[in-house]
Design an enzyme around this catalytic site. Sequence first.
Site, PDB file in Angstrom:
ATOM      1  N   ILE A 129      42.631  47.638   8.789  1.00  0.00           N
ATOM      2  CA  ILE A 129      42.607  46.497   7.915  1.00  0.00           C
ATOM      3  C   ILE A 129      41.498  45.964   7.592  1.00  0.00           C
ATOM      4  CG2 ILE A 129      44.966  45.706   9.066  1.00  0.00           C
ATOM      5  CD1 ILE A 129      42.763  43.716  10.667  1.00  0.00           C
ATOM      6  N   GLY A 130      40.162  46.727   7.861  1.00  0.00           N
ATOM      7  CA  GLY A 130      38.942  45.986   7.388  1.00  0.00           C
ATOM      8  C   GLY A 130      37.943  47.098   7.536  1.00  0.00           C
ATOM      9  N   GLY A 134      34.009  46.898   9.197  1.00  0.00           N
ATOM     10  CA  GLY A 134      33.166  46.012   9.790  1.00  0.00           C
ATOM     11  C   GLY A 134      31.946  46.706   9.460  1.00  0.00           C
ATOM     12  N   PHE A 171      29.476  47.486  11.716  1.00  0.00           N
ATOM     13  CA  PHE A 171      29.293  48.746  12.333  1.00  0.00           C
ATOM     14  C   PHE A 171      30.451  49.593  12.657  1.00  0.00           C
ATOM     15  CE2 PHE A 171      25.991  46.182  15.235  1.00  0.00           C
ATOM     16  CZ  PHE A 171      25.179  45.871  14.222  1.00  0.00           C
ATOM     17  N   GLY A 172      31.441  49.354  11.928  1.00  0.00           N
ATOM     18  CA  GLY A 172      32.633  50.245  12.372  1.00  0.00           C
ATOM     19  C   GLY A 172      33.865  49.803  11.440  1.00  0.00           C
ATOM     20  N   LYS A 206      38.397  46.430  17.231  1.00  0.00           N
ATOM     21  CA  LYS A 206      37.290  46.695  16.361  1.00  0.00           C
ATOM     22  C   LYS A 206      36.649  47.905  16.987  1.00  0.00           C
ATOM     23  CE  LYS A 206      33.401  43.880  14.825  1.00  0.00           C
ATOM     24  NZ  LYS A 206      32.995  42.271  14.989  1.00  0.00           N
ATOM     25  N   ASP A 230      26.172  33.513  12.700  1.00  0.00           N
ATOM     26  CA  ASP A 230      26.742  34.189  11.556  1.00  0.00           C
ATOM     27  C   ASP A 230      28.062  33.372  11.158  1.00  0.00           C
ATOM     28  OD1 ASP A 230      26.697  35.409   9.150  1.00  0.00           O
ATOM     29  OD2 ASP A 230      27.593  37.295  10.183  1.00  0.00           O
TER      30      ASP A 230
HETATM   31  P1  ADP Z   1      31.649  42.428  10.899  1.00  0.00           P
HETATM   32  O1  ADP Z   1      30.899  42.163  12.155  1.00  0.00           O
HETATM   33  O2  ADP Z   1      31.254  43.820  10.462  1.00  0.00           O
HETATM   34  O3  ADP Z   1      31.630  41.102   9.851  1.00  0.00           O
HETATM   35  P2  ADP Z   1      34.208  41.275  11.421  1.00  0.00           P
HETATM   36  O4  ADP Z   1      34.585  41.104  13.073  1.00  0.00           O
HETATM   37  O5  ADP Z   1      33.872  40.067  10.773  1.00  0.00           O
HETATM   38  O6  ADP Z   1      33.130  42.549  11.599  1.00  0.00           O
HETATM   39  O7  ADP Z   1      35.516  42.018  10.982  1.00  0.00           O
HETATM   40  C1  ADP Z   1      35.419  42.396   9.475  1.00  0.00           C
HETATM   41  C2  ADP Z   1      36.832  42.421   8.843  1.00  0.00           C
HETATM   42  O8  ADP Z   1      38.055  42.817   9.608  1.00  0.00           O
HETATM   43  C3  ADP Z   1      37.054  40.775   8.868  1.00  0.00           C
HETATM   44  O9  ADP Z   1      36.211  40.277   7.537  1.00  0.00           O
HETATM   45  C4  ADP Z   1      38.679  40.677   8.478  1.00  0.00           C
HETATM   46  O10 ADP Z   1      38.996  41.419   7.301  1.00  0.00           O
HETATM   47  C5  ADP Z   1      39.091  41.857   9.658  1.00  0.00           C
HETATM   48  N1  ADP Z   1      39.244  41.276  11.225  1.00  0.00           N
HETATM   49  C6  ADP Z   1      38.159  41.135  12.032  1.00  0.00           C
HETATM   50  N2  ADP Z   1      38.910  40.390  13.128  1.00  0.00           N
HETATM   51  C7  ADP Z   1      39.951  40.241  12.768  1.00  0.00           C
HETATM   52  C8  ADP Z   1      40.965  39.176  13.655  1.00  0.00           C
HETATM   53  N3  ADP Z   1      40.822  39.032  14.758  1.00  0.00           N
HETATM   54  N4  ADP Z   1      42.198  39.110  12.860  1.00  0.00           N
HETATM   55  C9  ADP Z   1      42.449  39.709  11.502  1.00  0.00           C
HETATM   56  N5  ADP Z   1      41.550  40.249  10.811  1.00  0.00           N
HETATM   57  C10 ADP Z   1      40.275  40.478  11.428  1.00  0.00           C
END
Ligand code: ADP
Length: 269
Positions: free
Chosen positions: A14-15, A17, A19-20, A35, A133
């Site tokens: 779904i996304g 990050g 780092f991953g 994650k 952040d």
């Molecule tokens: P990074 O440290 O790379 O910014 P994040 O924890 O912000 O990582 O996660 C990156 C993306 O993954 C978010 O912008 C979102 O789209 C999705 N995501 C992360 N955590 C959640 C969550 N708990 N529920 C739904 N989507 C999530």
Amino acid sequence: SEFSWKSFSEKSIIGKGSFGTIYKAKYKEKWYVIKVIDLGSLSDEKSMQAIEEVNIHSKCKSQYIVDYYDSFLDEVDKGERLNIVLEYCENGDLHSLLAKRTQYLPEQEIWSFFIQITLGVHHLHSQDIIHRDMKSLNIFLSEGNKVKIGDLGSASDNSQDNGKDQVSTPYYFSPELCRGEKYTDKCDIWALGCILYEMCYLKRPFEGNEFDELKDRILHEQFEPIPDFYSKELRTLSAQLLNKNATKRPSAEDLIIMDNFIANSKKLG
Ligand code: ADP
Ligand code: MG
């Protein structure tokens, strides 16, 4: 560890990050976020930071912070991976919600978001954790738009002094960070001010095409006041949070005992 990859079904990405990769997956009829951080591809310092994310997140139990459930290590071709199991927030993030709006948010909705985010920040700060952040992209929304602060990947424990490294997103940099000064929890309060401003104005208080231009504005310029359609209380509050002098900014503790805060919390029930 309670979980392994085998525990989960219906896995999908779904996304992405920094780092991953972020997955959504099901376990016993409930959705989770996983994650996944490729430790193999990271420097020692970055790997330490990823492990720090787990240490810090596992200490945070609040209805205003994304729930941390577990983490486990596994091995793939590329090397070792760290998998962090988190609460799935089905309504996405605050940034996307604001991006979809074409009209200003009603004041009550802003208070509702603001109060929940502040209570989450207070939870962190009362444990000497600085998020570092805070931004609308890291404010997640669960069912019914309940606020959950997430992404503790930059968070630091006040006790260990990693004071100076700049980790947050430049748009939300406080003046003291722009000057390369030490972190205190007041940088989260500035960022909270930026988020409040964004909710009111659907744009950030300071923009710039390059970092130097942005920095210059943060340090020396006054932001445009929020629309006068909003109450004086909201305008005063945004100015207090965006005080260029960190020591003059209210703490999370100060905020939650403000008359406004309490009155609006009561209205929300
Ligand atoms: P990074 O440290 O790379 O910014 P994040 O924890 O912000 O990582 O996660 C990156 C993306 O993954 C978010 O912008 C979102 O789209 C999705 N995501 C992360 N955590 C959640 C969550 N708990 N529920 C739904 N989507 C999530
Ligand atoms: Mg993030």
